[in-house]
Design a protein around this motif. Structure first.
Motif, PDB file in Angstrom:
ATOM      1  N   PRO A   1      13.423  14.812 -14.429  1.00 24.09           N
ATOM      2  CA  PRO A   1      12.566  16.000 -14.369  1.00 24.09           C
ATOM      3  C   PRO A   1      11.214  15.740 -15.011  1.00 24.09           C
ATOM      4  CG  PRO A   1      14.264  16.271 -16.020  1.00 24.09           C
ATOM      5  CD  PRO A   1      14.572  14.999 -15.304  1.00 24.09           C
ATOM      6  N   SER A   2      10.199  16.433 -14.508  1.00 26.94           N
ATOM      7  CA  SER A   2       8.847  16.263 -15.051  1.00 26.94           C
ATOM      8  C   SER A   2       8.497  17.372 -16.032  1.00 26.94           C
ATOM      9  CB  SER A   2       7.823  16.246 -13.919  1.00 26.94           C
ATOM     10  OG  SER A   2       7.876  17.472 -13.236  1.00 26.94           O
ATOM     11  N   PHE A   3       9.459  18.206 -16.386  1.00 30.40           N
ATOM     12  CA  PHE A   3       9.215  19.276 -17.337  1.00 30.40           C
ATOM     13  C   PHE A   3      10.100  19.071 -18.561  1.00 30.40           C
ATOM     14  CE2 PHE A   3      12.040  20.564 -13.940  1.00 30.40           C
ATOM     15  CZ  PHE A   3      13.194  20.902 -14.629  1.00 30.40           C
TER      16      PHE A   3
ATOM     17  N   ILE B   1       7.862  25.499 -27.144  1.00 33.70           N
ATOM     18  CA  ILE B   1       7.313  26.035 -25.900  1.00 33.70           C
ATOM     19  C   ILE B   1       7.741  25.148 -24.737  1.00 33.70           C
ATOM     20  CG2 ILE B   1       5.317  27.069 -27.031  1.00 33.70           C
ATOM     21  CD1 ILE B   1       3.661  24.774 -25.831  1.00 33.70           C
ATOM     22  N   PHE B   2       7.704  25.698 -23.529  1.00 38.65           N
ATOM     23  CA  PHE B   2       8.022  24.985 -22.302  1.00 38.65           C
ATOM     24  C   PHE B   2       6.765  24.277 -21.803  1.00 38.65           C
ATOM     25  CE2 PHE B   2       8.993  25.147 -17.615  1.00 38.65           C
ATOM     26  CZ  PHE B   2      10.015  24.218 -17.662  1.00 38.65           C
ATOM     27  N   SER B   3       6.915  23.084 -21.266  1.00 44.22           N
ATOM     28  CA  SER B   3       5.740  22.298 -20.865  1.00 44.22           C
ATOM     29  C   SER B   3       4.951  22.930 -19.719  1.00 44.22           C
ATOM     30  CB  SER B   3       6.162  20.891 -20.465  1.00 44.22           C
ATOM     31  OG  SER B   3       7.013  20.944 -19.329  1.00 44.22           O
TER      32      SER B   3
ATOM     33  N   ARG C   1       0.806  -1.216   0.000  1.00 49.90           N
ATOM     34  CA  ARG C   1       0.000   0.000   0.000  1.00 49.90           C
ATOM     35  C   ARG C   1       0.843   1.272   0.000  1.00 49.90           C
ATOM     36  NH1 ARG C   1      -3.186  -0.609   4.867  1.00 49.90           N
ATOM     37  NH2 ARG C   1      -3.156  -2.850   4.846  1.00 49.90           N
ATOM     38  N   LYS C   2       2.074   1.167   0.480  1.00 47.33           N
ATOM     39  CA  LYS C   2       2.941   2.345   0.527  1.00 47.33           C
ATOM     40  C   LYS C   2       3.278   2.787  -0.885  1.00 47.33           C
ATOM     41  CE  LYS C   2       5.353   1.744   4.879  1.00 47.33           C
ATOM     42  NZ  LYS C   2       6.653   1.491   5.477  1.00 47.33           N
ATOM     43  N   GLN C   3       3.444   4.070  -1.046  1.00 43.03           N
ATOM     44  CA  GLN C   3       3.824   4.595  -2.353  1.00 43.03           C
ATOM     45  C   GLN C   3       5.301   4.296  -2.577  1.00 43.03           C
ATOM     46  OE1 GLN C   3       3.294   8.765  -2.791  1.00 43.03           O
ATOM     47  NE2 GLN C   3       3.856   8.760  -4.918  1.00 43.03           N
ATOM     48  N   LYS C   4       5.602   3.689  -3.731  1.00 45.26           N
ATOM     49  CA  LYS C   4       6.979   3.355  -4.034  1.00 45.26           C
ATOM     50  C   LYS C   4       7.683   4.580  -4.589  1.00 45.26           C
ATOM     51  CE  LYS C   4       5.973  -1.378  -4.619  1.00 45.26           C
ATOM     52  NZ  LYS C   4       6.609  -2.576  -4.573  1.00 45.26           N
ATOM     53  N   LYS C   5       8.907   4.779  -4.147  1.00 45.47           N
ATOM     54  CA  LYS C   5       9.680   5.916  -4.605  1.00 45.47           C
ATOM     55  C   LYS C   5      10.430   5.552  -5.873  1.00 45.47           C
ATOM     56  CE  LYS C   5      10.225   8.114  -0.192  1.00 45.47           C
ATOM     57  NZ  LYS C   5      11.113   8.726   0.748  1.00 45.47           N
ATOM     58  N   CYS C   6      10.641   6.542  -6.697  1.00 46.54           N
ATOM     59  CA  CYS C   6      11.361   6.354  -7.940  1.00 46.54           C
ATOM     60  C   CYS C   6      12.857   6.218  -7.627  1.00 46.54           C
ATOM     61  CB  CYS C   6      11.103   7.548  -8.854  1.00 46.54           C
ATOM     62  SG  CYS C   6      11.826   7.368 -10.465  1.00 46.54           S
ATOM     63  N   LEU C   7      13.505   5.206  -8.181  1.00 38.47           N
ATOM     64  CA  LEU C   7      14.916   4.988  -7.893  1.00 38.47           C
ATOM     65  C   LEU C   7      15.799   6.013  -8.600  1.00 38.47           C
ATOM     66  CD1 LEU C   7      15.054   1.103  -8.104  1.00 38.47           C
ATOM     67  CD2 LEU C   7      14.957   2.530  -6.070  1.00 38.47           C
ATOM     68  N   VAL C   8      15.460   6.344  -9.826  1.00 39.46           N
ATOM     69  CA  VAL C   8      16.227   7.325 -10.581  1.00 39.46           C
ATOM     70  C   VAL C   8      15.334   8.528 -10.819  1.00 39.46           C
ATOM     71  CG1 VAL C   8      17.482   7.763 -12.719  1.00 39.46           C
ATOM     72  CG2 VAL C   8      17.525   5.492 -11.701  1.00 39.46           C
ATOM     73  N   GLN C   9      15.778   9.684 -10.354  1.00 43.28           N
ATOM     74  CA  GLN C   9      14.969  10.884 -10.517  1.00 43.28           C
ATOM     75  C   GLN C   9      15.119  11.430 -11.925  1.00 43.28           C
ATOM     76  OE1 GLN C   9      16.150  13.588  -7.483  1.00 43.28           O
ATOM     77  NE2 GLN C   9      14.969  12.546  -5.907  1.00 43.28           N
TER      78      GLN C   9
END
Length: 83
Positions: free
Chosen positions: A27-29, A45-47, A17-25
């Motif tokens: 960017p979301s933009f 354009i920028f996202s 149930r715990k949210q799993k963290k991303c191992l490799v970060q």
């Protein structure tokens, strides 16, 4: 006084149930190449842009800010720009 929840040894159900963290970060933009539906000119354009972007050729609105990511105008095509 017994504990109601064992925080050191959680059950397998609680682990799932715990949210799993991303191992490799990552960017979301990113940058987009957006093509106008009328004059077919490509504009970069920028996202997460925070202002209205107009086409250079025909002055139509390409995207509008929407809090987080920019919302593209209906009919405009885009592709994510490679870095």
């Amino acid at each position: 006084m017994p504990l109601t929840k064992d925080h050191i040894h959680p059950s397998p159900e609680e682990e799932e149930r715990k949210q799993k963290k991303c191992l490799v970060q990552s960017p979301s933009f990113y940058f987009n190449d957006v093509k106008s539906q009328t004059c077919c000119k490509i504009t970069t354009i920028f996202s997460h842009t925070q202002m209205v972007v107009f086409c250079v050729g025909c002055s139509t609105v390409l995207c509008q800010p929407a809090g987080g990511k920019a919302r593209l105008t209906k009919g405009c095509s885009f592709r994510r720009k490679q870095h």
